[in-house]
Design a protein around this motif. Structure first.
Motif, PDB file in Angstrom:
ATOM      1  N   GLU A   3      69.063   6.379 -12.598  1.00 45.47           N
ATOM      2  CA  GLU A   3      68.664   7.359 -13.581  1.00 45.47           C
ATOM      3  C   GLU A   3      69.001   6.847 -14.973  1.00 45.47           C
ATOM      4  O   GLU A   3      69.937   6.080 -15.161  1.00 45.47           O
ATOM      5  CB  GLU A   3      69.374   8.690 -13.333  1.00 45.47           C
ATOM      6  CG  GLU A   3      68.903   9.404 -12.095  1.00 45.47           C
ATOM      7  CD  GLU A   3      69.531  10.783 -11.976  1.00 45.47           C
ATOM      8  OE1 GLU A   3      70.574  11.028 -12.604  1.00 45.47           O
ATOM      9  OE2 GLU A   3      68.970  11.609 -11.241  1.00 45.47           O
ATOM     10  N   CYS A   6      66.877  10.065 -21.221  1.00 39.87           N
ATOM     11  CA  CYS A   6      65.737   9.877 -22.111  1.00 39.87           C
ATOM     12  C   CYS A   6      66.222   9.885 -23.566  1.00 39.87           C
ATOM     13  O   CYS A   6      66.951  10.792 -23.978  1.00 39.87           O
ATOM     14  CB  CYS A   6      64.722  10.989 -21.894  1.00 39.87           C
ATOM     15  SG  CYS A   6      63.294  10.886 -23.006  1.00 39.87           S
ATOM     16  N   SER A  13      66.239  11.108 -16.112  1.00 39.98           N
ATOM     17  CA  SER A  13      65.023  10.863 -15.338  1.00 39.98           C
ATOM     18  C   SER A  13      65.243   9.682 -14.408  1.00 39.98           C
ATOM     19  O   SER A  13      66.090   8.827 -14.651  1.00 39.98           O
ATOM     20  CB  SER A  13      63.846  10.542 -16.268  1.00 39.98           C
ATOM     21  OG  SER A  13      63.516  11.645 -17.054  1.00 39.98           O
ATOM     22  N   LYS A  14      64.444   9.628 -13.345  1.00 40.94           N
ATOM     23  CA  LYS A  14      64.507   8.490 -12.430  1.00 40.94           C
ATOM     24  C   LYS A  14      64.005   7.260 -13.163  1.00 40.94           C
ATOM     25  O   LYS A  14      63.020   7.303 -13.891  1.00 40.94           O
ATOM     26  CB  LYS A  14      63.682   8.760 -11.176  1.00 40.94           C
ATOM     27  CG  LYS A  14      64.272   9.835 -10.330  1.00 40.94           C
ATOM     28  CD  LYS A  14      63.501  10.047  -9.073  1.00 40.94           C
ATOM     29  CE  LYS A  14      64.193  11.143  -8.283  1.00 40.94           C
ATOM     30  NZ  LYS A  14      63.456  11.532  -7.110  1.00 40.94           N
ATOM     31  N   ASP A  21      58.776   2.737 -17.911  1.00 34.86           N
ATOM     32  CA  ASP A  21      58.920   3.992 -17.164  1.00 34.86           C
ATOM     33  C   ASP A  21      58.859   5.181 -18.115  1.00 34.86           C
ATOM     34  O   ASP A  21      59.341   5.121 -19.240  1.00 34.86           O
ATOM     35  CB  ASP A  21      60.253   4.030 -16.408  1.00 34.86           C
ATOM     36  CG  ASP A  21      60.217   3.220 -15.137  1.00 34.86           C
ATOM     37  OD1 ASP A  21      59.120   2.818 -14.712  1.00 34.86           O
ATOM     38  OD2 ASP A  21      61.297   2.994 -14.554  1.00 34.86           O
ATOM     39  N   LYS A  22      58.264   6.265 -17.636  1.00 33.98           N
ATOM     40  CA  LYS A  22      58.118   7.480 -18.441  1.00 33.98           C
ATOM     41  C   LYS A  22      59.138   8.526 -18.016  1.00 33.98           C
ATOM     42  O   LYS A  22      59.529   8.604 -16.854  1.00 33.98           O
ATOM     43  CB  LYS A  22      56.709   8.064 -18.275  1.00 33.98           C
ATOM     44  CG  LYS A  22      55.586   7.111 -18.606  1.00 33.98           C
ATOM     45  CD  LYS A  22      55.357   7.049 -20.069  1.00 33.98           C
ATOM     46  CE  LYS A  22      54.136   6.160 -20.352  1.00 33.98           C
ATOM     47  NZ  LYS A  22      54.040   5.752 -21.687  1.00 33.98           N
ATOM     48  N   CYS A  23      59.529   9.354 -18.958  1.00 32.11           N
ATOM     49  CA  CYS A  23      60.435  10.468 -18.689  1.00 32.11           C
ATOM     50  C   CYS A  23      59.696  11.514 -17.863  1.00 32.11           C
ATOM     51  O   CYS A  23      58.522  11.810 -18.116  1.00 32.11           O
ATOM     52  CB  CYS A  23      60.919  11.058 -20.008  1.00 32.11           C
ATOM     53  SG  CYS A  23      61.960  12.525 -19.809  1.00 32.11           S
ATOM     54  N   GLU A  24      60.386  12.090 -16.879  1.00 32.83           N
ATOM     55  CA  GLU A  24      59.777  13.109 -16.032  1.00 32.83           C
ATOM     56  C   GLU A  24      59.594  14.429 -16.778  1.00 32.83           C
ATOM     57  O   GLU A  24      58.784  15.257 -16.385  1.00 32.83           O
ATOM     58  CB  GLU A  24      60.650  13.352 -14.804  1.00 32.83           C
ATOM     59  CG  GLU A  24      60.790  12.136 -13.918  1.00 32.83           C
ATOM     60  CD  GLU A  24      61.840  12.339 -12.847  1.00 32.83           C
ATOM     61  OE1 GLU A  24      62.639  13.294 -12.930  1.00 32.83           O
ATOM     62  OE2 GLU A  24      61.874  11.513 -11.921  1.00 32.83           O
ATOM     63  N   HIS A  25      60.330  14.614 -17.865  1.00 32.68           N
ATOM     64  CA  HIS A  25      60.323  15.896 -18.567  1.00 32.68           C
ATOM     65  C   HIS A  25      59.384  15.911 -19.774  1.00 32.68           C
ATOM     66  O   HIS A  25      58.632  16.848 -19.959  1.00 32.68           O
ATOM     67  CB  HIS A  25      61.742  16.268 -19.000  1.00 32.68           C
ATOM     68  CG  HIS A  25      62.718  16.266 -17.864  1.00 32.68           C
ATOM     69  ND1 HIS A  25      62.771  17.290 -16.940  1.00 32.68           N
ATOM     70  CD2 HIS A  25      63.639  15.362 -17.483  1.00 32.68           C
ATOM     71  CE1 HIS A  25      63.703  17.015 -16.046  1.00 32.68           C
ATOM     72  NE2 HIS A  25      64.248  15.842 -16.352  1.00 32.68           N
TER      73      HIS A  25
END
Length: 94
Positions: A3, A6, A13-14, A21-25
């Motif tokens: 993890e 961000c 985020s994973k 990689d993109k933030c899940e939020h």
């Protein structure tokens, strides 16, 4: 897989250690400043390659392309000779 926090929204985020990689939020890239530095390095590398005297462009004619290939070959041979001579000079005293 881990993890990463961000840099934009502050949520965890994973993260697969990929700079893109993109933030899940919030959907922003997790790379942050590292991503900016990578983009700057890539842009500078491309600019340096295009400024090289023997850089082969798509718009070059076949004659110019072949002359640039010959120039690259002789430059490589020249640098190999200079490197070998520098190695010999460095190895002589020791």
């Amino acid at each position: 897989m881990g993890e990463k926090k961000c840099p934009h929204c502050g949520e965890w985020s994973k993260w697969t250690t990929d700079i893109n990689d993109k933030c899940e939020h919030c959907g922003q890239p997790l790379g942050g400043r590292d991503l900016e530095y990578k983009e700057i390095r890539d842009r500078d590398t491309k600019a340096n390659e295009e400024q090289w005297i023997f850089y082969i462009k798509e718009s070059d004619s076949e004659l110019v392309k072949s002359m640039k290939k010959v120039g690259n070959f002789f430059y490589t041979v020249y640098m190999a000779i200079i490197t070998f001579l520098a190695w010999v000079i460095a190895a002589l005293p020791g």
